[in-house]
Design an enzyme around this catalytic site. Structure first.
Site, PDB file in Angstrom:
ATOM      1  N   HIS A 100      48.029  96.323  70.276  1.00 58.56           N
ATOM      2  CA  HIS A 100      47.686  95.591  71.747  1.00 58.56           C
ATOM      3  C   HIS A 100      46.702  94.981  72.217  1.00 58.56           C
ATOM      4  CE1 HIS A 100      50.977  98.920  73.296  1.00 58.56           C
ATOM      5  NE2 HIS A 100      50.612  99.864  72.517  1.00 58.56           N
ATOM      6  N   SER A 157      46.521 102.217  72.759  1.00 57.64           N
ATOM      7  CA  SER A 157      47.526 102.241  73.178  1.00 57.64           C
ATOM      8  C   SER A 157      47.514 102.950  74.984  1.00 57.64           C
ATOM      9  CB  SER A 157      48.629 102.811  72.600  1.00 57.64           C
ATOM     10  OG  SER A 157      48.268 104.159  71.863  1.00 57.64           O
ATOM     11  N   LYS A 179      54.839  93.992  70.029  1.00 60.10           N
ATOM     12  CA  LYS A 179      54.290  93.861  71.711  1.00 60.10           C
ATOM     13  C   LYS A 179      53.940  93.085  72.373  1.00 60.10           C
ATOM     14  CE  LYS A 179      54.382  98.619  70.971  1.00 60.10           C
ATOM     15  NZ  LYS A 179      52.677  99.720  70.053  1.00 60.10           N
TER      16      LYS A 179
HETATM   17  C1  PLP Z   1      53.452 100.723  69.491  1.00 64.41           C
HETATM   18  C2  PLP Z   1      52.061 100.869  68.352  1.00 64.41           C
HETATM   19  C3  PLP Z   1      52.844 100.768  66.845  1.00 64.41           C
HETATM   20  C4  PLP Z   1      54.178 100.994  66.115  1.00 64.41           C
HETATM   21  O1  PLP Z   1      54.343 100.083  66.395  1.00 64.41           O
HETATM   22  P1  PLP Z   1      56.211 100.153  66.199  1.00 64.41           P
HETATM   23  O2  PLP Z   1      56.431  98.434  65.113  1.00 64.41           O
HETATM   24  O3  PLP Z   1      56.511  99.788  67.798  1.00 64.41           O
HETATM   25  O4  PLP Z   1      56.760 100.886  64.876  1.00 64.41           O
HETATM   26  C5  PLP Z   1      51.868 101.572  65.882  1.00 64.41           C
HETATM   27  N1  PLP Z   1      49.980 101.270  66.841  1.00 64.41           N
HETATM   28  C6  PLP Z   1      50.073 101.294  67.799  1.00 64.41           C
HETATM   29  C7  PLP Z   1      48.658 101.730  68.058  1.00 64.41           C
HETATM   30  C8  PLP Z   1      51.313 100.867  68.614  1.00 64.41           C
HETATM   31  O5  PLP Z   1      50.593 100.669  70.359  1.00 64.41           O
END
Ligand code: PLP
Length: 380
Positions: free
Chosen positions: A210, A182, A239
């Site tokens: 991602h 991330s 995302k």
């Molecule tokens: C954003 C993210 C999460 C968390 O997901 P949410 O739906 O925002 O709680 C988990 N793992 C990674 C790698 C992320 O970037």
């Protein structure tokens, strides 16, 4: 409680002194990649809405309609009365996208990882975690009570050494990694990790927060490695899918176990209908338009080429600045030029690697990307 406020004040002052205090900034998002802060419009390179789907008219309409039809909340745990009709549809679609037998939707990605890992491993087991894995993988590992063994980032040889040393002492073993990291945007070697896991009877969990929607025509990072076997494919709806919520795709048996035992599913309210409907419509749009899914990576490559950085492999490009102050100063300078590029500081990233995290969106204009690259070039 005086001692409580004194504690909070002291802690904040210490963080402030190290440029590590954080503050929320109210942000209004508009169409495309434009955001508004303090009445000022900025081109955002910090949103994770890679395809702009959170603002898409059909996605918004689907969310609104679902709220009108089914209510604003699931109003209970899924195991009680919260399993509204959209969740089964969504799980079928996610499983199909990931080539898995079944899927389990959670309230968020964070809740998915903190629910899945402790359901599968516990005391007497081992969980091997990539050093740069997302905070919620670490949280899930800690909650599980299993022995946590950190392997060097994307270092298959290190994982092999650790599995050889540690695997036999553990009853069950899980290996957990981000698919796309991330804060660094690099991709895990899922084919080699998968081969090692098979060799050592360890279960591979890949977090594709991602990757889904933006790699391999939207199928995500696992699809870049057709030979990899990834029994636990976790991801988020929040995302590229422009909604909110998390999921785990896997076998029917694993999904059935999660729906019986994962504490973040059993003891938390189900995902709201609007979020499920938005994600379903986003999946329609992604499947109908593979060219859209390629845009964020193409934009990221334009940026890395302009700056002479190694070719981007995902829509996330880190520009390492070093100390937190340097990253903050760069971010402030860019804001004065109309760009929002949030500085990422420890503890989110290791000490000395504070950075600008530049995230690309299908809606970014090439001219703006070039302007940003040149502005960053002038700051380094
Ligand atoms: C954003 C993210 C999460 C968390 O997901 P949410 O739906 O925002 O709680 C988990 N793992 C990674 C790698 C992320 O970037």
């Amino acid at each position: 409680m005086q001692s409580l406020d004194a504690f909070a004040d002291e802690k904040l002052a210490a963080l402030e002194a190290k440029s590590l205090r954080r503050r929320l900034k109210t942000t209004r998002r508009h169409d495309g990649a434009v955001v508004e802060r303090d009445g000022k419009r900025l081109i955002s390179f910090s949103c994770n809405d890679y395809l702009g789907l959170s603002q898409h008219p059909l996605v918004r309409a689907a969310a609104a309609e679902a709220a009108l039809n089914y209510g604003a909340s699931a109003a209970a745990s899924r195991l009680v009365t919260g399993d509204h009709p959209l969740l089964a549809d969504l799980e079928k679609r996610l499983a199909r996208l990931k080539g898995a037998e079944a899927a389990c939707v959670f309230g968020s990605g964070y809740l998915a990882n903190t629910g899945v890992i402790p359901t599968l491993v516990g005391p007497g087991d081992a969980v091997f975690v990539d050093a740069w894995a997302h905070a919620c993988i670490w949280a899930g590992a800690q909650l599980s009570g299993a022995k946590i063994i950190k392997f060097a980032h994307n270092d298959v040889a290190d994982l092999q050494r650790l599995l050889e040393a540690e695997r036999s002492q553990a009853r069950r073993a899980l290996v957990a990694t981000d698919g796309v990291f991330s804060m660094d945007g690099d991709v895990a070697p899922l084919d080699r990790l998968s081969a090692l896991c098979e060799q050592h009877d360890a279960w591979l969990l890949s977090d594709d927060a991602h990757g889904v929607g933006v790699l391999a025509e939207g199928r995500g990072s696992a699809a870049l490695f057709p030979d990899a076997h990834i029994p636990l494919q976790m991801g988020t709806l929040s995302k590229a899918l422009g909604s909110y919520g998390g999921y785990l795709c896997g076998s029917q048996a694993v999904v059935d176990l999660l729906k019986t035992r994962a504490r973040t599913l059993v003891y938390a309210t189900g995902l709201p209908p609007a979020s499920a409907a938005a994600a379903l419509t986003a999946l329609d749009l992604i499947e109908a338009d593979p060219a859209l899914t390629q845009q964020p990576l193409a934009k990221a490559r334009l940026f890395t080429q302009r700056l002479g950085l190694p070719d981007a492999v995902s829509p996330i490009v880190p520009v390492i600045m070093g100390e937190a102050e340097a990253a903050l100063a760069a971010s402030t300078a860019l804001e004065a030029q109309g760009f929002l590029v949030v500085a990422i500081r420890p503890p989110t990233v290791p000490e000395g690697t504070a950075r600008l995290r530049v995230a690309f969106n299908a809606a970014h204009a090439d001219a703006d990307i070039i302007r940003l690259a040149d502005a960053i070039g002038a700051l380094r």
